[in-house]
Design a protein around this motif. Sequence first.
Motif, mmCIF file in Angstrom:
data_model
loop_
_atom_site.group_PDB
_atom_site.id
_atom_site.type_symbol
_atom_site.label_atom_id
_atom_site.label_comp_id
_atom_site.label_asym_id
_atom_site.label_seq_id
_atom_site.Cartn_x
_atom_site.Cartn_y
_atom_site.Cartn_z
ATOM 1 N N ILE A 15 0.839 -1.208 0.000
ATOM 2 C CA ILE A 15 0.000 0.000 0.000
ATOM 3 C C ILE A 15 0.869 1.252 0.000
ATOM 4 C CG2 ILE A 15 -1.597 1.376 1.422
ATOM 5 C CD1 ILE A 15 -2.852 -1.333 2.288
ATOM 6 N N LEU A 16 1.936 1.229 0.806
ATOM 7 C CA LEU A 16 2.796 2.401 0.944
ATOM 8 C C LEU A 16 3.923 2.448 -0.088
ATOM 9 C CD1 LEU A 16 3.116 2.538 4.834
ATOM 10 C CD2 LEU A 16 1.472 3.717 3.361
ATOM 11 N N CYS A 17 4.052 1.388 -0.887
ATOM 12 C CA CYS A 17 5.114 1.295 -1.897
ATOM 13 C C CYS A 17 6.504 1.402 -1.273
ATOM 14 C CB CYS A 17 4.931 2.354 -2.987
ATOM 15 S SG CYS A 17 3.398 2.174 -3.889
ATOM 16 N N VAL A 18 6.693 0.681 -0.173
ATOM 17 C CA VAL A 18 7.994 0.623 0.498
ATOM 18 C C VAL A 18 8.311 -0.834 0.815
ATOM 19 C CG1 VAL A 18 7.779 2.936 1.502
ATOM 20 C CG2 VAL A 18 7.032 0.952 2.812
ATOM 21 N N HIS A 19 9.544 -1.092 1.223
ATOM 22 C CA HIS A 19 9.971 -2.428 1.618
ATOM 23 C C HIS A 19 9.415 -2.740 3.009
ATOM 24 C CE1 HIS A 19 12.599 -5.804 2.591
ATOM 25 N NE2 HIS A 19 12.801 -5.895 1.288
ATOM 26 N N GLN A 20 9.208 -4.013 3.288
ATOM 27 C CA GLN A 20 8.695 -4.427 4.595
ATOM 28 C C GLN A 20 9.614 -3.977 5.726
ATOM 29 O OE1 GLN A 20 7.510 -8.560 4.817
ATOM 30 N NE2 GLN A 20 6.823 -8.528 2.684
ATOM 31 N N GLN A 21 10.913 -3.975 5.495
ATOM 32 C CA GLN A 21 11.854 -3.521 6.528
ATOM 33 C C GLN A 21 11.662 -2.037 6.841
ATOM 34 O OE1 GLN A 21 15.646 -4.670 4.935
ATOM 35 N NE2 GLN A 21 15.523 -6.721 5.841
ATOM 36 N N THR A 22 11.253 -1.273 5.848
ATOM 37 C CA THR A 22 10.993 0.153 6.068
ATOM 38 C C THR A 22 9.833 0.340 7.033
ATOM 39 O OG1 THR A 22 11.845 0.697 3.877
ATOM 40 C CG2 THR A 22 10.412 2.343 4.933
ATOM 41 N N ILE A 23 8.808 -0.488 6.895
ATOM 42 C CA ILE A 23 7.664 -0.419 7.814
ATOM 43 C C ILE A 23 8.140 -0.633 9.243
ATOM 44 C CG2 ILE A 23 5.471 -1.499 8.490
ATOM 45 C CD1 ILE A 23 5.309 0.016 5.847
ATOM 46 N N MET A 24 8.943 -1.665 9.455
ATOM 47 C CA MET A 24 9.407 -1.966 10.808
ATOM 48 C C MET A 24 10.340 -0.875 11.342
ATOM 49 S SD MET A 24 7.498 -4.421 11.305
ATOM 50 C CE MET A 24 7.961 -4.720 12.999
ATOM 51 N N ARG A 25 11.148 -0.278 10.468
ATOM 52 C CA ARG A 25 12.014 0.823 10.898
ATOM 53 C C ARG A 25 11.173 2.009 11.347
ATOM 54 N NH1 ARG A 25 13.445 5.146 8.251
ATOM 55 N NH2 ARG A 25 13.011 4.250 6.215
ATOM 56 N N LEU A 26 10.134 2.330 10.575
ATOM 57 C CA LEU A 26 9.249 3.438 10.943
ATOM 58 C C LEU A 26 8.559 3.174 12.279
ATOM 59 C CD1 LEU A 26 7.682 4.222 7.448
ATOM 60 C CD2 LEU A 26 9.311 5.645 8.726
ATOM 61 N N VAL A 27 8.177 1.926 12.513
ATOM 62 C CA VAL A 27 7.561 1.558 13.802
ATOM 63 C C VAL A 27 8.567 1.786 14.924
ATOM 64 C CG1 VAL A 27 6.683 -0.376 15.187
ATOM 65 C CG2 VAL A 27 5.883 -0.063 12.840
ATOM 66 N N ARG A 28 9.786 1.285 14.760
ATOM 67 C CA ARG A 28 10.821 1.448 15.799
ATOM 68 C C ARG A 28 11.105 2.912 16.090
ATOM 69 N NH1 ARG A 28 13.317 -2.552 12.851
ATOM 70 N NH2 ARG A 28 14.788 -1.074 11.936
ATOM 71 N N GLU A 29 11.047 3.744 15.057
ATOM 72 C CA GLU A 29 11.315 5.175 15.208
ATOM 73 C C GLU A 29 10.105 5.952 15.720
ATOM 74 O OE1 GLU A 29 12.670 6.302 11.320
ATOM 75 O OE2 GLU A 29 14.652 5.391 11.615
#
Length: 67
Positions: A15-29
Amino acid sequence: MIPDKLLSKRVVAEILCVHQQTIMRLVREGKFPQPLRTGDIGSAVRWRAADVADWIEQRNQQKGGVK
């Protein structure tokens, strides 16, 4: 009451057109909503569709996008 649809990390990334790792990084941040843990050992994560939609709406408003 109808439960909100839950989205996998793969679907949110698409949906966001990003890598799955990017999602988790954004969550951590602290820049993306915390997921719900759905697995017995906490490995399966899901996001409420409404939380993702709200996040997208907020981002659009911050960047002067369409409401």
